[in-house]
Design an enzyme around this catalytic site. Structure first.
Site, short mmCIF file in Angstrom:
data_model
loop_
_atom_site.label_atom_id
_atom_site.label_comp_id
_atom_site.label_asym_id
_atom_site.label_seq_id
_atom_site.Cartn_x
_atom_site.Cartn_y
_atom_site.Cartn_z
CD GLU A 20 -2.36 6.95 -1.08
OE1 GLU A 20 -2.33 6.79 0.15
OE2 GLU A 20 -1.34 7.25 -1.75
CG HIS A 21 -4.05 10.89 -2.24
ND1 HIS A 21 -2.82 10.31 -2.06
CD2 HIS A 21 -4.64 10.95 -1.03
CE1 HIS A 21 -2.66 10.03 -0.77
NE2 HIS A 21 -3.75 10.41 -0.13
CD GLN A 31 0.41 12.50 -1.81
OE1 GLN A 31 0.16 13.08 -0.76
NE2 GLN A 31 0.54 11.20 -1.88
CG HIS A 36 4.30 11.12 1.20
ND1 HIS A 36 4.18 10.93 2.55
CD2 HIS A 36 3.16 11.74 0.81
CE1 HIS A 36 3.02 11.41 2.96
NE2 HIS A 36 2.39 11.91 1.92
CG HIS A 96 -27.13 -29.64 3.87
ND1 HIS A 96 -25.96 -30.31 4.14
CD2 HIS A 96 -26.82 -28.31 3.95
CE1 HIS A 96 -24.99 -29.45 4.37
NE2 HIS A 96 -25.49 -28.21 4.26
CG ASP A 122 -2.28 13.63 3.49
OD1 ASP A 122 -2.92 12.62 3.18
OD2 ASP A 122 -1.19 13.93 2.98
#
Length: 432
Positions: free
Chosen positions: A326-327, A259, A262, A419, A360
């Site tokens: 996220e992970h 990670q 990235h 209504h 991934d």
């Protein structure tokens, strides 16, 4: 990697430990994105082409994928082609078997309320390109859209330096039944998808990750009148690993580095009750980092990384729930009890052999996931992302007669006489 002891930290220190790295609020970026979006919205193709020439170095082109996909099949090793085919099969299988089911309830005799699902008519998919064209992202977006039954997929990606389409992206598109991809990137591509530009049609929803300009453009177009929906908030990638004393320190370090490479803004955290493992992972990080081609990026990420010591694995899960990664990797001998306690995560990798890298690329679930703590309320991409639900009520005459008076009473309580009268009229022809 900064080392912290959770038990010795007060609430403020714990909040600071789990805070995402501050990203400067860039007024200039927002202004630049707004100018591009408004220009393309007003000027259509000519404005899109002008920004593309300035920023991408080439005008957008609709590139049929057959040619570059054939090039990929000629030039890529057989093992790589087989791996892409395996990923395609797993992703398609997962999403095709995860479609939502219609359901119906007879809430009163003769009153049936149903929930039915329909695909979105047209979606736009943004696939990151440039130095690292992410063909896997196209698979992770287009295959769930296909499973949902989306009628039309419009895919865009930044052009290669020569203005063409990356062969691997073309091959992925072919695997997804996409005949052509537009070579357009950045905020200008998002604006074209949002409002239409030339032959690029306006879409109902835009999905896919991108850089800060893409993320800002997606947020902006979704906020404008008549703008499209978007998939989720986007930010730098992140991984939190919970590890026990039996975890392999080299594997944990490799996961963290996967990670970290990235982006310098990515975030990685290790949470463990085992101090010896923490020491071993720190040593393994130092040993593995120099051999990475993207070591400078990974090193920048590790400067902001945290190693958090906790009293036990239950406390580690609570740290993860607070952070909402996220992970989330559960590198523990028995992940099942921990998994039951996990509330906030985009994707979970359970057990020593599970790998974020598998997720991934080819496990089956999409790797397009919520970041920046959005996993507290958002989900990753799935077939649901490309569908919407509507309810249907069917009412028998007898049920209408029973419902009309209480419905009218409720409407009059809110002061909505029209209504109420609409309900009253359902009694027309009924005995008093």
């Amino acid at each position: 990697m900064k080392r912290l002891d959770w038990t010795r930290m007060d609430a403020a220190a714990r909040a600071a430990a789990l805070a995402r790295p501050e990203r400067r609020s860039d007024a200039a970026l927002r202004a630049a994105v707004r100018a591009i979006v408004e220009d393309v919205r007003a000027g259509g193709w000519d404005a899109l082409a002008a920004h593309a020439r300035r920023l991408d170095g080439a005008e957008p082109r609709r590139v049929p994928v057959a040619g570059p996909a054939a090039e990929a099949r000629r030039t890529l090793p057989a093992a790589d082609l087989d791996a892409i085919a395996l990923a395609r099969a797993n992703i398609a299988a997962f999403h095709e078997n995860g479609l939502p089911a219609a359901h119906e309830v007879e809430t009163q005799p003769g009153l049936v309320v149903r929930k039915v699902w329909r695909p979105i008519d047209r979606v736009g998919l943004y696939v990151p390109g440039g130095a690292t064209p992410l063909f896997s992202t196209l698979l992770m977006l287009a295959l769930p859209a296909r499973a949902a039954g989306v009628r039309e997929i419009v895919a865009v990606t930044p052009p290669r330096p020569d203005g063409g389409l990356d062969p691997a992206i073309a091959l992925a598109a072919e695997h997804c039944g996409i005949e052509a991809v537009w070579t357009a990137g950045g905020a200008q591509a998002i604006a074209a998808l949002a409002f239409g530009a030339g032959a690029i049609p306006r879409v109902d929803k835009i999905c896919g990750p991108g850089n800060a300009y893409v993320a800002e453009a997606k947020t902006l177009v979704a906020s404008l009148p008549g703008g499209p929906a978007i998939d989720m908030p986007a930010g730098p990638s992140e991984l939190l690993v919970i590890a026990d004393g039996g975890a392999d320190s080299e594997v944990v370090a490799a996961d963290l580095l996967s990670q970290a490479e990235h982006d310098p803004s990515a975030q990685v955290l290790l949470v463990t009750p085992d101090a010896a493992l923490a020491d071993a992972v720190a040593a393994a990080l130092a040993a593995q980092l120099p051999a990475l081609p993207r070591r400078d990026i990974a090193a920048a990420t590790l400067e902001a990384a945290r190693l958090i010591l906790v009293p036990d694995l239950a406390a580690a899960v609570e740290v993860a729930n607070l952070y909402a990664p996220e992970h989330l990797s559960l590198a523990v001998a028995d992940p099942a009890p921990l998994l039951d306690a996990v509330r906030n995560a985009g994707a979970v990798f359970a057990g020593y052999k599970a790998a974020e890298t598998f997720g991934d690329y080819l496990a089956g679930s999409s790797h397009v996931l919520p970041t920046d703590g959005a996993a507290r309320a958002w989900s990753g991409i799935s077939a649901y992302s490309f569908m919407k639900a509507m309810t249907v009520q069917t009412v028998s005459p007898a049920a209408a007669a029973r419902l009309a008076r209480p419905a009218a009473a409720l409407a009059r309580l809110e002061g909505l006489e029209a209504h109420a009268r609409a309900a009253d009229l359902r009694l027309k022809g009924e005995a008093a």
